[in-house]
Design a protein around this motif. Structure first.
Motif, mmCIF file in Angstrom:
data_model
loop_
_atom_site.group_PDB
_atom_site.id
_atom_site.type_symbol
_atom_site.label_atom_id
_atom_site.label_comp_id
_atom_site.label_asym_id
_atom_site.label_seq_id
_atom_site.Cartn_x
_atom_site.Cartn_y
_atom_site.Cartn_z
ATOM 1 N N UNK A 42 0.855 -1.182 0.000
ATOM 2 C CA UNK A 42 0.000 0.000 0.000
ATOM 3 C C UNK A 42 0.894 1.235 0.000
ATOM 4 N N UNK A 43 0.850 1.980 -1.107
ATOM 5 C CA UNK A 43 1.705 3.156 -1.253
ATOM 6 C C UNK A 43 1.176 4.316 -0.419
ATOM 7 N N UNK A 44 2.062 4.924 0.360
ATOM 8 C CA UNK A 44 1.721 6.136 1.099
ATOM 9 C C UNK A 44 2.171 7.387 0.345
ATOM 10 N N UNK A 45 3.041 7.166 -0.646
ATOM 11 C CA UNK A 45 3.519 8.275 -1.469
ATOM 12 C C UNK A 45 3.730 7.744 -2.882
ATOM 13 N N UNK A 46 3.332 8.524 -3.877
ATOM 14 C CA UNK A 46 3.523 8.138 -5.272
ATOM 15 C C UNK A 46 4.321 9.221 -5.994
ATOM 16 N N UNK A 47 5.347 8.792 -6.722
ATOM 17 C CA UNK A 47 6.144 9.710 -7.537
ATOM 18 C C UNK A 47 5.890 9.380 -9.002
ATOM 19 N N UNK A 48 5.392 10.355 -9.748
ATOM 20 C CA UNK A 48 5.197 10.173 -11.186
ATOM 21 C C UNK A 48 6.544 10.387 -11.871
ATOM 22 N N UNK A 49 7.145 9.303 -12.335
ATOM 23 C CA UNK A 49 8.496 9.366 -12.900
ATOM 24 C C UNK A 49 8.501 9.215 -14.419
ATOM 25 N N UNK A 50 7.371 9.448 -15.054
ATOM 26 C CA UNK A 50 7.361 9.374 -16.512
ATOM 27 C C UNK A 50 8.295 10.439 -17.077
ATOM 28 N N UNK A 51 9.169 10.009 -17.978
ATOM 29 C CA UNK A 51 10.167 10.910 -18.548
ATOM 30 C C UNK A 51 11.430 11.012 -17.725
ATOM 31 N N UNK A 52 11.466 10.359 -16.559
ATOM 32 C CA UNK A 52 12.655 10.391 -15.705
ATOM 33 C C UNK A 52 13.419 9.072 -15.789
ATOM 34 N N UNK A 53 14.713 9.146 -15.556
ATOM 35 C CA UNK A 53 15.565 7.959 -15.500
ATOM 36 C C UNK A 53 15.862 7.630 -14.045
ATOM 37 N N UNK A 54 15.688 6.368 -13.679
ATOM 38 C CA UNK A 54 16.002 5.902 -12.331
ATOM 39 C C UNK A 54 17.258 5.058 -12.385
ATOM 40 N N UNK A 55 18.202 5.364 -11.535
ATOM 41 C CA UNK A 55 19.466 4.641 -11.500
ATOM 42 C C UNK A 55 19.917 4.512 -10.054
#
Length: 424
Positions: A42-55
């Motif tokens: 159950x997410x308490x926080x959501x980050x919209x990472x569309x267009x972002x790179x995760x590394x």
């Protein structure tokens, strides 16, 4: 710990080879899953990472925190925040503090204040000798137990080669990693710039390439004799990189890093006598820069570091030769590094390996990888945006020659153990 869902990121992990669009789930300070949400998440926080790179979070092997002792230049709070702004989640701090980082008490002080700040994980480098004097060994085992991950003596040479040999043999006995700054004291004495046409034209006393290669040759021979695990930091010359490659080919347990600015700048930058380009070891020729770049590409140099050295304004106001050397650059490490992708030298996964898994492996730091069960240390950045250097600045030191430059990429989130330590 806040359960976090990161949606639609372009995930690049040099360790696992993952390179895809996926969701990331963080829970209890660790990566819970990538792709499908784990059961009952159950997410308490959501980050919209569309267009972002995760590394994986960047690992920087040399960030001077300036604390204790040099509060005018920086503090653990300010410099770890600056590091987080550059996408750095783990960093090593050198032993040049006041008092010197040669006791367990100083080590524990730094670690306590780093935990209080919470911006990045800090791994101290202990002083190989007491007061960095190059004579008596520090209590190395006690320093390791206090939290030091490796040991070095900075640019201060040992009083004798015999002392150095004994120090390396002692370190090898306890499987300690020794960090070498290879610069011969006598050949470099009084020098301010790379010995070459630029220094001659400007009338600046030179430091020859042999100041590095002579010391490097001696150090490599002693490493081979002692069997110690060695890391060669802040290489500046193409010939030095070749010597490291030859040592690795012979099977010696050696790794190397380079300062990010050495991959961009050359001694030609000194023509304006700007003290912002005063660094030690010095900026070298374009041929040396190109040789270092090729060594990074080949993996001979497995780590790129900022070698962040913040200074108060007064330290850079005197004539060139009377100023203190160093560049403040931790918070632009990732944007600076992305210029190497733009130049076509490295692809993005290879660059990220030199900024994450490469340095972590060199000093045996905790794994830097985006895989389930690993610590939730990651950075989210926008490849298609840009960073105007100086628009936001968190380090106490503004001694950066890139001020006002527009660099590729922008760090949006830096996450340490599931906690957002920087957001922009």
């Amino acid at each position: 710990m806040v359960a976090t869902r990161i949606l639609g990121a372009h995930v690049i992990d040099p360790v696992s080879g993952r390179n895809e669009i996926a969701d990331i789930y963080l829970q209890h300070g660790k990566i819970a899953a990538i792709g499908q949400a784990p059961a009952s998440f159950e997410a308490q926080r959501t980050i919209d990472a569309q267009g972002l790179t995760a590394t994986p979070g960047l690992v920087d092997l040399s960030v001077a925190l300036r604390e204790p002792g040099y509060s005018r230049k920086g503090s653990i709070a300010s410099e770890t925040l600056a590091a987080a702004a550059g996408g750095i989640t783990s960093l090593c701090c050198p032993p040049q503090t006041r008092p010197v980082l040669d006791t367990a008490a100083v080590t524990e002080l730094i670690l306590d204040r780093a935990r209080e700040s919470g911006h990045a994980k800090v791994f101290p480098i202990g002083a190989l000798t007491r007061s960095l004097a190059g004579e008596q060994l520090s209590e190395l085992v006690a320093l390791r137990e206090a939290g030091c991950v490796a040991f070095g003596n900075g640019l201060t040479e040992f009083a004798s080669n015999r002392n150095l040999r004994r120090a390396l043999e002692y370190a090898a006995t306890f499987d300690l990693t020794v960090i070498f700054h290879s610069q011969d004291r006598d050949l470099a004495e009084g020098g301010l710039a790379h010995e070459g046409p630029a220094a001659s034209f400007l009338g600046l006393p030179g430091i020859p390439e042999t100041a590095e290669t002579v010391a490097l040759a001696r150090n490599l021979l002693l490493v081979e004799k002692s069997g110690v695990r060695a890391h060669f930091t802040q290489l500046t010359s193409a010939r030095g990189a070749e010597m490291i490659a030859q040592a690795q080919a012979r099977g010696l347990p050696v790794t190397a890093d380079v300062a990010m600015y050495q991959l961009i700048l050359t001694d030609e930058a000194l023509h304006g006598f700007s003290s912002l380009y005063h660094v030690q070891p010095p900026l070298r020729s374009a041929a040396d820069r190109d040789g270092l770049r090729e060594a990074v590409k080949a993996g001979v140099i497995s780590a790129i570091s900022s070698h962040h050295q913040p200074h108060e304004a007064d330290a850079k106001l005197a004539p060139f030769g009377e100023t203190e050397p160093g560049i403040s650059s931790a918070e632009i490490l990732l944007p600076l590094a992305l210029t190497l992708v733009g130049d076509g030298l490295l692809d993005l996964p290879t660059l990220l390996a030199r900024l994450t898994s490469g340095p972590a492996s060199a000093l045996r730091l905790p794994s830097s990888s985006l895989q389930a069960g690993q610590p939730a240390d990651l950075v989210l950045f926008d490849q298609h945006s840009s960073t105007l250097v100086g628009e936001r600045w968190y380090s106490k030191g503004r001694n950066c020659p890139f001020m006002g430059h527009c660099l590729p990429g922008a760090v949006r989130y830096t996450i340490v153990d599931g906690h957002i330590s920087f957001e922009c």
